[in-house]
Design a protein around this motif. Structure first.
Motif, mmCIF file in Angstrom:
data_model
loop_
_atom_site.group_PDB
_atom_site.id
_atom_site.type_symbol
_atom_site.label_atom_id
_atom_site.label_comp_id
_atom_site.label_asym_id
_atom_site.label_seq_id
_atom_site.Cartn_x
_atom_site.Cartn_y
_atom_site.Cartn_z
ATOM 1 N N LYS A 15 0.824 -1.206 0.000
ATOM 2 C CA LYS A 15 0.000 0.000 0.000
ATOM 3 C C LYS A 15 0.867 1.269 0.000
ATOM 4 O O LYS A 15 0.494 2.267 -0.618
ATOM 5 C CB LYS A 15 -0.968 -0.021 1.184
ATOM 6 C CG LYS A 15 -2.059 -1.069 1.007
ATOM 7 C CD LYS A 15 -2.960 -1.169 2.214
ATOM 8 C CE LYS A 15 -3.967 -2.286 2.054
ATOM 9 N NZ LYS A 15 -4.923 -2.084 0.971
ATOM 10 N N LYS A 27 -8.389 10.701 -4.043
ATOM 11 C CA LYS A 27 -9.325 9.769 -3.392
ATOM 12 C C LYS A 27 -8.598 8.505 -2.947
ATOM 13 O O LYS A 27 -8.745 8.056 -1.820
ATOM 14 C CB LYS A 27 -10.457 9.419 -4.356
ATOM 15 C CG LYS A 27 -11.433 8.385 -3.814
ATOM 16 C CD LYS A 27 -12.389 7.934 -4.924
ATOM 17 C CE LYS A 27 -13.289 6.826 -4.485
ATOM 18 N NZ LYS A 27 -12.621 5.572 -4.202
ATOM 19 N N ASP A 28 -7.819 7.918 -3.841
ATOM 20 C CA ASP A 28 -7.082 6.692 -3.506
ATOM 21 C C ASP A 28 -6.033 6.972 -2.433
ATOM 22 O O ASP A 28 -5.806 6.137 -1.550
ATOM 23 C CB ASP A 28 -6.420 6.103 -4.752
ATOM 24 C CG ASP A 28 -7.433 5.499 -5.718
ATOM 25 O OD1 ASP A 28 -8.580 5.243 -5.303
ATOM 26 O OD2 ASP A 28 -7.063 5.288 -6.889
ATOM 27 N N ARG A 30 -6.183 9.156 0.031
ATOM 28 C CA ARG A 30 -6.869 9.219 1.330
ATOM 29 C C ARG A 30 -7.244 7.828 1.834
ATOM 30 O O ARG A 30 -7.095 7.529 3.013
ATOM 31 C CB ARG A 30 -8.114 10.099 1.225
ATOM 32 C CG ARG A 30 -7.797 11.557 1.117
ATOM 33 C CD ARG A 30 -9.074 12.392 1.095
ATOM 34 N NE ARG A 30 -8.742 13.792 0.975
ATOM 35 C CZ ARG A 30 -9.309 14.625 0.127
ATOM 36 N NH1 ARG A 30 -10.279 14.198 -0.671
ATOM 37 N NH2 ARG A 30 -8.942 15.885 0.079
ATOM 38 N N GLU A 31 -7.741 7.005 0.936
ATOM 39 C CA GLU A 31 -8.133 5.649 1.327
ATOM 40 C C GLU A 31 -6.905 4.834 1.756
ATOM 41 O O GLU A 31 -6.957 4.086 2.719
ATOM 42 C CB GLU A 31 -8.867 4.963 0.171
ATOM 43 C CG GLU A 31 -9.405 3.599 0.503
ATOM 44 C CD GLU A 31 -10.459 3.595 1.608
ATOM 45 O OE1 GLU A 31 -10.633 2.522 2.221
ATOM 46 O OE2 GLU A 31 -11.104 4.619 1.870
ATOM 47 N N ARG A 34 -5.858 5.778 5.278
ATOM 48 C CA ARG A 34 -6.751 5.138 6.252
ATOM 49 C C ARG A 34 -6.403 3.659 6.422
ATOM 50 O O ARG A 34 -6.281 3.156 7.530
ATOM 51 C CB ARG A 34 -8.209 5.287 5.819
ATOM 52 C CG ARG A 34 -9.211 4.771 6.861
ATOM 53 C CD ARG A 34 -10.605 4.588 6.283
ATOM 54 N NE ARG A 34 -10.672 3.600 5.219
ATOM 55 C CZ ARG A 34 -10.602 2.279 5.394
ATOM 56 N NH1 ARG A 34 -10.453 1.768 6.589
ATOM 57 N NH2 ARG A 34 -10.664 1.458 4.366
ATOM 58 N N GLU A 35 -6.219 2.954 5.304
ATOM 59 C CA GLU A 35 -5.928 1.519 5.354
ATOM 60 C C GLU A 35 -4.588 1.240 6.031
ATOM 61 O O GLU A 35 -4.473 0.324 6.850
ATOM 62 C CB GLU A 35 -5.935 0.925 3.945
ATOM 63 C CG GLU A 35 -7.295 0.879 3.309
ATOM 64 C CD GLU A 35 -7.256 0.480 1.842
ATOM 65 O OE1 GLU A 35 -6.153 0.239 1.285
ATOM 66 O OE2 GLU A 35 -8.336 0.408 1.233
ATOM 67 N N ASP A 86 -9.303 7.941 11.128
ATOM 68 C CA ASP A 86 -10.375 6.981 10.849
ATOM 69 C C ASP A 86 -9.897 5.532 10.904
ATOM 70 O O ASP A 86 -10.604 4.664 11.415
ATOM 71 C CB ASP A 86 -11.019 7.267 9.487
ATOM 72 C CG ASP A 86 -11.915 8.497 9.524
ATOM 73 O OD1 ASP A 86 -12.290 8.938 10.629
ATOM 74 O OD2 ASP A 86 -12.230 9.022 8.440
#
Length: 170
Positions: A15, A27-28, A30-31, A34-35, A86
């Motif tokens: 990642k 967008k990716d 930010r995701e 989080r991951e 998050d």
């Protein structure tokens, strides 16, 4: 002296490669933050205290382990650290969240606190300061110092990427 833990888990490494790719969309990105935070949080929370609780299962009463109290605090360094909150809250939804805002004084180059809102009982909580990038270590060490001044005792720093110079300073 603190300890440094280098996350070499294959999922985190995988990642991180997308996170650092200049072609990754906002967008990716930010995701991915989080991951990765969720995956790192699993290890950072390894030493949280547990207590025995007796519960009634469908078959019988039994004793199990649960987190002892609500003694975790997550403190993002504003604004970049917000993206990591998050993922941590997915692991520990009852954690208290504080915030610390810093900016670098243009003349002195020293970090200046402009905002600080922490849980009232920070002296009783394990605090995890989250900031995605540790470069020189100036902001991170200042954030930790500010938290100590306000009563924080048990403080960890979780970063996605860290330069050796920043690690040394912290």
């Amino acid at each position: 002296m603190g300890k440094v833990y280098l996350f070499e888990h294959p999922l985190i490494q995988h990642k991180l490669s997308f996170l650092r790719d200049k072609n990754t969309s906002v967008k990716d990105f930010r995701e991915l933050v989080r991951e990765i935070s969720l995956l790192m949080g699993y290890e950072v929370t390894r030493d949280l205290p547990l207590e025995d609780v007796e519960i009634e299962t469908p078959i019988c009463k039994a004793t199990f382990k649960r987190l002892k109290g609500e003694d975790l605090g997550i403190v993002p360094v504003l604004r970049a650290g917000l993206g990591m909150v998050d993922g941590m809250l997915e692991l520990v939804p009852n954690a208290k969240v504080g915030h610390i805002g810093l900016y670098r004084d243009p003349e002195t180059k020293k970090p200046v606190e402009y905002y600080c809102k922490l849980p009232e009982d920070i002296d009783k909580r394990k605090l995890i300061v989250v900031d995605p990038m540790l470069a020189t270590g100036g902001s991170a060490s200042a954030a930790i110092d500010f938290i100590k001044e306000k009563g924080g005792v048990e403080i960890s720093l979780m970063c996605l990427i860290a330069a050796p110079e920043g690690v040394k300073v912290v």
